[in-house]
Write a protein that holds these residues in place. Structure first.
Motif, PDB file in Angstrom:
ATOM      1  N   VAL A   1     -16.647  57.659 -50.723  1.00 56.09           N
ATOM      2  CA  VAL A   1     -17.149  58.619 -51.565  1.00 56.09           C
ATOM      3  C   VAL A   1     -17.073  59.963 -50.752  1.00 56.09           C
ATOM      4  O   VAL A   1     -17.084  59.900 -49.501  1.00 56.09           O
ATOM      5  CB  VAL A   1     -18.880  58.429 -52.098  1.00 56.09           C
ATOM      6  N   SER A   2     -17.081  60.960 -51.438  1.00 56.63           N
ATOM      7  CA  SER A   2     -17.113  62.428 -50.972  1.00 56.63           C
ATOM      8  C   SER A   2     -17.938  63.237 -51.523  1.00 56.63           C
ATOM      9  O   SER A   2     -18.202  63.231 -52.854  1.00 56.63           O
ATOM     10  CB  SER A   2     -15.581  62.945 -51.108  1.00 56.63           C
ATOM     11  N   GLY A   3     -18.516  64.147 -50.771  1.00 55.26           N
ATOM     12  CA  GLY A   3     -19.536  65.047 -51.669  1.00 55.26           C
ATOM     13  C   GLY A   3     -19.945  66.191 -50.408  1.00 55.26           C
ATOM     14  O   GLY A   3     -19.635  66.119 -49.271  1.00 55.26           O
ATOM     15  N   PHE A   4     -21.035  66.692 -50.862  1.00 52.88           N
ATOM     16  CA  PHE A   4     -21.688  67.616 -49.873  1.00 52.88           C
ATOM     17  C   PHE A   4     -22.921  67.200 -48.970  1.00 52.88           C
ATOM     18  O   PHE A   4     -23.562  66.427 -49.639  1.00 52.88           O
ATOM     19  CB  PHE A   4     -22.087  68.924 -50.792  1.00 52.88           C
ATOM     20  N   ALA A   5     -22.956  67.507 -47.816  1.00 51.14           N
ATOM     21  CA  ALA A   5     -24.077  67.218 -47.162  1.00 51.14           C
ATOM     22  C   ALA A   5     -24.418  68.535 -46.342  1.00 51.14           C
ATOM     23  O   ALA A   5     -23.923  69.100 -45.749  1.00 51.14           O
ATOM     24  CB  ALA A   5     -23.914  65.931 -46.348  1.00 51.14           C
ATOM     25  N   ALA A   6     -25.927  68.560 -46.183  1.00 46.57           N
ATOM     26  CA  ALA A   6     -26.220  69.443 -45.125  1.00 46.57           C
ATOM     27  C   ALA A   6     -26.257  69.031 -43.645  1.00 46.57           C
ATOM     28  O   ALA A   6     -25.878  67.631 -43.582  1.00 46.57           O
ATOM     29  CB  ALA A   6     -27.945  69.725 -45.500  1.00 46.57           C
ATOM     30  N   ALA A   7     -26.293  69.639 -42.704  1.00 48.27           N
ATOM     31  CA  ALA A   7     -25.787  69.088 -41.258  1.00 48.27           C
ATOM     32  C   ALA A   7     -26.718  68.065 -40.686  1.00 48.27           C
ATOM     33  O   ALA A   7     -26.359  67.198 -40.130  1.00 48.27           O
ATOM     34  CB  ALA A   7     -26.114  70.513 -40.464  1.00 48.27           C
ATOM     35  N   ASP A   8     -28.026  68.104 -41.053  1.00 48.25           N
ATOM     36  CA  ASP A   8     -28.717  67.055 -40.527  1.00 48.25           C
ATOM     37  C   ASP A   8     -28.568  65.686 -41.199  1.00 48.25           C
ATOM     38  O   ASP A   8     -28.401  64.596 -40.509  1.00 48.25           O
ATOM     39  CB  ASP A   8     -30.383  67.293 -40.680  1.00 48.25           C
TER      40      ASP A   8
END
Ligand code: 0X9
Ligand code: ZN
Length: 425
Positions: A93-100
């Protein structure tokens, strides 16, 4: 009430818009190959790449992440770890994530690839002449500010993510949302996120009409008609499609579905034979029709907009691509019930085809898909509604193609204006 709308509009849109150049020829100059060469904007042969370095503890940036997950359980676990899943492929899957979140997923060995995304949501540099949501809103605001005697801007409602859906109106005596008895023409773009040319055509049409407002052959329409232009119905989808300076091939709006996936196809969400043909009730598909007819705020806003302006007689909904002009019905092989309307669709459509080089045909000749906006506008309000599939060999024609597509479509739009007071003549 209308003063409140103007006040809110003035507060919400940046004042930089006041100083913006709204001239049609200057807008075209900005997108000419010569100007782009002058600015030495590089045209890369491959998508831009960003060096990916695992973020530090202090990093507060966002990342586009591809993580492995082969089934719903694994995807659910990723969602619970904070990954904002946008695309689902087999095995990943692909998507957005914050650094942590990225660091946590990486420590579990779940990350296949990642790249930093800039906070700015914008077109890739080589296509920067296309207008993103902020630029579109500012240009509309600037056009209204420069032509206060005739132009006004108002929001017809908010998107899933809370963006205003802006409408420019040209009417010599009715401003904002007030009713008018003048015959109305309505130009609408960007139901589908990745169809960026479908924003440029109505947006630049607005600039052109104001530049040419004193030419007698244009002034007569501006004096006698009520003209509405909503270039970007689906700004959430558009901003997602261009996020990170690359294209995501995204079509739908940004509704969160019950299975965690994103998006309803707005051009399947209207209430005419809703979800019957050529649409899917699987939320993960590109042609997902939504939970119910008019479940989506963007489609609801269009429903309320038509209800508030029963004077609208003619309409173009711009899409890409295919060089087609399509008239109702598209959701069924049945002909429209009125012979008079059918004749008008054929006559007006053929004339606009002549002016653009497109092919005019009944929408169902392309394929049958129900729940589309033009079928609904015709069925519910008797509006002579055309879908335009603009030029392009893919969803991302180069910015240098904007000029010729816009110019010929201005001719078709002006012809539609000439038919708006009496479409049956
Ligand atoms: O499928 C659509 O919504 C439109 N094509 S697009 O490639 N822009 O997605 C076409 C709508 C035309 N309507 C029907 N054939 N019903
Ligand atoms: Zn489309």
């Amino acid at each position: 009430m209308k003063y409140l709308v103007f006040l809110l509009t003035a507060l919400l849109l940046p004042s930089a818009a006041q100083a913006m150049n709204t001239s049609y020829s200057e807008l075209l100059r900005q997108i000419s190959p010569e100007r782009r060469a002058e600015l030495s904007v590089p045209v890369p042969s491959a998508p831009e790449t960003v060096k990916s370095v695992m973020p530090e503890q202090s990093d507060s940036g966002r990342y586009w992440v591809t993580a492995s997950a082969s089934n719903s359980r694994e995807r659910t676990a990723l969602l619970e770890k904070g990954l904002d899943i946008v695309e689902i492929n087999s095995g990943s899957v692909s998507g957005f994530a914050a650094a942590d979140t990225l660091r946590a997923l990486s420590s579990e060995g779940l990350i296949a690839s990642f790249r930093a995304i800039s906070a700015a949501r914008d077109f890739p540099s080589y296509d920067s002449a296309y207008h993103n949501y902020k630029e579109t809103s500012e240009l509309m605001q600037a056009i209204a500010a420069k032509n206060p005697d005739i132009a006004s801007i108002f929001s017809i409602g908010k998107t899933v993510e809370g963006r205003d859906i802006w409408c420019l109106r040209f009417n010599t005596n009715a401003k904002g949302m007030t009713a008018s008895s003048k015959p109305g023409a309505f130009f609408l773009g960007n139901h589908h996120a990745r169809e960026h040319l479908s924003n440029e055509v109505p947006l630049l049409l607005a600039a052109w009409l104001m530049d040419n407002r004193n030419r007698p052959e244009i002034k007569k329409y501006l004096d006698s008609l009520d003209i509405f232009i909503i270039p970007m119905l689906n700004p959430d989808g558009v901003e997602y499609d261009i996020s990170g300076g690359r294209y995501h091939m995204y079509r739908k709006n940004m509704s969160r579905n019950s299975d965690g996936s994103f998006g309803t196809d707005l051009n399947r969400n209207y209430d005419f034979l809703w979800c019957k043909y050529g649409s899917s009730n699987n939320p993960r598909t590109d042609t997902y029709c939504g939970k119910a007819a008019f479940s989506e705020p963007e489609a609801k806003a269009i429903r309320s907009f038509f209800a508030a302006h029963p004077n609208i007689k003619t309409h173009i909904s711009y899409h890409t691509y295919g060089k087609q002009i399509l008239y109702p019905y598209g959701g069924t092989y049945d002909e429209v019930p009125s012979e008079k309307d059918k004749k008008a669709f054929i006559k007006i459509g053929n004339e606009m085809a002549e002016l653009t080089g497109y092919i005019n045909r009944k929408s169902s000749d392309l394929y049958v898909s129900s729940g589309d906006s033009c079928d609904w506008a015709y069925k519910a309000h008797g509006v002579l509604a055309f879908t335009f599939e603009l030029d392009g060999r893919n969803f991302y024609p180069s910015a240098s193609e904007i000029d010729s597509v816009v110019s010929k479509n201005i001719n078709a739009a002006v012809y539609l204006l000439s038919m708006t007071a009496n479409p049956y003549k």
